[in-house]
Scaffold this motif. Sequence first.
Motif, PDB file in Angstrom:
ATOM      1  N   SER A   1     -12.552 -57.683 -20.188  1.00  0.00           N
ATOM      2  CA  SER A   1     -13.793 -56.866 -20.514  1.00  0.00           C
ATOM      3  C   SER A   1     -14.454 -56.093 -19.241  1.00  0.00           C
ATOM      4  N   ALA A   2     -14.136 -56.847 -17.924  1.00  0.00           N
ATOM      5  CA  ALA A   2     -14.515 -56.006 -16.870  1.00  0.00           C
ATOM      6  C   ALA A   2     -14.096 -54.865 -16.572  1.00  0.00           C
ATOM      7  N   ASP A   3     -12.710 -55.117 -16.630  1.00  0.00           N
ATOM      8  CA  ASP A   3     -11.821 -53.759 -16.597  1.00  0.00           C
ATOM      9  C   ASP A   3     -12.170 -52.427 -17.454  1.00  0.00           C
ATOM     10  N   PHE A   4     -12.543 -53.007 -19.069  1.00  0.00           N
ATOM     11  CA  PHE A   4     -12.636 -52.298 -19.935  1.00  0.00           C
ATOM     12  C   PHE A   4     -14.147 -51.330 -19.200  1.00  0.00           C
ATOM     13  N   PHE A   5     -15.138 -51.944 -19.266  1.00  0.00           N
ATOM     14  CA  PHE A   5     -16.176 -51.539 -18.818  1.00  0.00           C
ATOM     15  C   PHE A   5     -16.278 -50.436 -17.498  1.00  0.00           C
ATOM     16  N   ARG A   6     -15.447 -51.121 -16.415  1.00  0.00           N
ATOM     17  CA  ARG A   6     -15.303 -50.200 -15.179  1.00  0.00           C
ATOM     18  C   ARG A   6     -14.777 -49.068 -15.501  1.00  0.00           C
ATOM     19  N   ARG A   7     -13.722 -48.799 -16.279  1.00  0.00           N
ATOM     20  CA  ARG A   7     -12.970 -47.512 -16.854  1.00  0.00           C
ATOM     21  C   ARG A   7     -13.939 -46.812 -17.583  1.00  0.00           C
ATOM     22  N   ALA A   8     -14.554 -47.254 -18.627  1.00  0.00           N
ATOM     23  CA  ALA A   8     -15.020 -46.369 -19.645  1.00  0.00           C
ATOM     24  C   ALA A   8     -16.459 -46.150 -19.138  1.00  0.00           C
ATOM     25  N   THR A   9     -17.165 -46.920 -18.382  1.00  0.00           N
ATOM     26  CA  THR A   9     -18.571 -46.403 -17.853  1.00  0.00           C
ATOM     27  C   THR A   9     -18.407 -45.319 -16.710  1.00  0.00           C
ATOM     28  N   GLY A  10     -17.387 -45.702 -15.925  1.00  0.00           N
ATOM     29  CA  GLY A  10     -17.168 -44.715 -14.853  1.00  0.00           C
ATOM     30  C   GLY A  10     -16.897 -43.360 -15.399  1.00  0.00           C
ATOM     31  N   ASN A  11     -16.200 -43.205 -16.299  1.00  0.00           N
ATOM     32  CA  ASN A  11     -15.800 -41.951 -16.996  1.00  0.00           C
ATOM     33  C   ASN A  11     -16.917 -41.377 -17.762  1.00  0.00           C
ATOM     34  N   LEU A  12     -17.764 -42.177 -18.512  1.00  0.00           N
ATOM     35  CA  LEU A  12     -18.877 -41.742 -19.165  1.00  0.00           C
ATOM     36  C   LEU A  12     -20.251 -41.230 -17.985  1.00  0.00           C
ATOM     37  N   LEU A  13     -20.137 -41.920 -16.893  1.00  0.00           N
ATOM     38  CA  LEU A  13     -21.155 -41.536 -16.142  1.00  0.00           C
ATOM     39  C   LEU A  13     -20.879 -40.256 -15.099  1.00  0.00           C
ATOM     40  N   THR A  14     -19.461 -40.301 -14.978  1.00  0.00           N
ATOM     41  CA  THR A  14     -19.323 -38.974 -14.015  1.00  0.00           C
ATOM     42  C   THR A  14     -19.180 -37.613 -14.977  1.00  0.00           C
ATOM     43  N   ALA A  15     -19.110 -37.868 -16.209  1.00  0.00           N
ATOM     44  CA  ALA A  15     -19.155 -36.735 -17.343  1.00  0.00           C
ATOM     45  C   ALA A  15     -20.654 -36.322 -17.433  1.00  0.00           C
ATOM     46  N   ALA A  16     -21.542 -37.410 -17.611  1.00  0.00           N
ATOM     47  CA  ALA A  16     -22.758 -37.234 -17.726  1.00  0.00           C
ATOM     48  C   ALA A  16     -23.551 -36.487 -16.468  1.00  0.00           C
ATOM     49  N   GLU A  17     -22.974 -36.868 -15.332  1.00  0.00           N
ATOM     50  CA  GLU A  17     -23.371 -36.113 -14.261  1.00  0.00           C
ATOM     51  C   GLU A  17     -23.064 -34.735 -14.128  1.00  0.00           C
ATOM     52  N   ALA A  18     -21.910 -34.483 -14.639  1.00  0.00           N
ATOM     53  CA  ALA A  18     -21.305 -33.025 -14.578  1.00  0.00           C
ATOM     54  C   ALA A  18     -22.056 -32.130 -15.491  1.00  0.00           C
ATOM     55  N   ALA A  19     -22.599 -32.906 -16.557  1.00  0.00           N
ATOM     56  CA  ALA A  19     -23.034 -32.159 -17.704  1.00  0.00           C
ATOM     57  C   ALA A  19     -24.647 -31.847 -17.611  1.00  0.00           C
ATOM     58  N   GLY A  20     -25.072 -32.497 -16.493  1.00  0.00           N
ATOM     59  CA  GLY A  20     -26.611 -32.317 -16.238  1.00  0.00           C
ATOM     60  C   GLY A  20     -27.595 -33.484 -16.805  1.00  0.00           C
ATOM     61  N   VAL A  21     -26.955 -34.454 -17.477  1.00  0.00           N
ATOM     62  CA  VAL A  21     -27.833 -35.271 -18.288  1.00  0.00           C
ATOM     63  C   VAL A  21     -28.800 -35.958 -17.212  1.00  0.00           C
ATOM     64  N   GLN A  22     -30.257 -35.854 -17.884  1.00  0.00           N
ATOM     65  CA  GLN A  22     -31.327 -36.381 -17.125  1.00  0.00           C
ATOM     66  C   GLN A  22     -31.745 -37.955 -17.176  1.00  0.00           C
ATOM     67  N   HIS A  23     -31.008 -38.564 -18.313  1.00  0.00           N
ATOM     68  CA  HIS A  23     -31.493 -39.967 -18.439  1.00  0.00           C
ATOM     69  C   HIS A  23     -30.353 -40.686 -18.933  1.00  0.00           C
ATOM     70  N   ALA A  24     -29.895 -41.787 -18.404  1.00  0.00           N
ATOM     71  CA  ALA A  24     -28.855 -42.469 -18.988  1.00  0.00           C
ATOM     72  C   ALA A  24     -29.505 -43.958 -19.387  1.00  0.00           C
TER      73      ALA A  24
END
Length: 233
Positions: free
Chosen positions: A56-79
């Motif tokens: 589960s740690a590897d799953f969260f590391r990969r999925a969360t990393g992708n999500l946060l990178t995409a959110a930053e690029a999209a200009g999301v203001q609140h996670a």
Amino acid sequence: MLLANGPPGSAPQDQAARDARSTGVDLLTREGLGAALKGADVFIDATQSPTADDASADFFRRATGNLLTAAEAAGVQHAVLLSIVGVDQVPDLAYYRAKVLKEELFKAGAVPCSIVRASQFFEYIDEIMSWTAEGDNIRLPPTLLQPIALADAPRAVTDIATGAPLHGVRDVAGPDTLALDELGKVTLTARRDARTIVTDPDAGPFAAVSGKALLASDGAHIAPTHYLDWLTS
């Protein structure tokens, strides 16, 4: 934007990453993720790992990393991350360690965040009992819990998501503190279930929890629904 999928063990890992499979969003491959976040001011991450073991740690590391990178690029203001009350107090559970890792990724990310830790849902009590059911007996430890109705949790999360980022953690829990073995007894009695709850401090994963580790902290949001009212409604 809400990212969510079923409970641990409900699907293979690649499927579980597809938080909204019907819309073609995949957290592991990043397919559709940028388009889904485009124009979003806030997202709520309620995704879970498909397993409760060390993977589960590897799953969260990969999925969360992708999500946060995409959110930053999209200009999301609140996670906003949905986590678990007391998650950092139970180091012997691999899934809880993985959720702590996920919290740390959110805190270290560039998007301002709020971490909402919810206690165990009323709706999961049956599943918890099934883990240690043997014939007419169900073995449960006297672990203290402060469970919450599933319907109450989203309201609290939404209130936080529509406000300013907490830059920290807030607990969300139900109004009653009950030992898990007592929860089992109350549940069986309300349902006229003839099975017997056997108190066993070593039974199941919640045996790894000590003291008040899974109880809400000071300043928590306390939901209104009582467990017995929910059972009998």
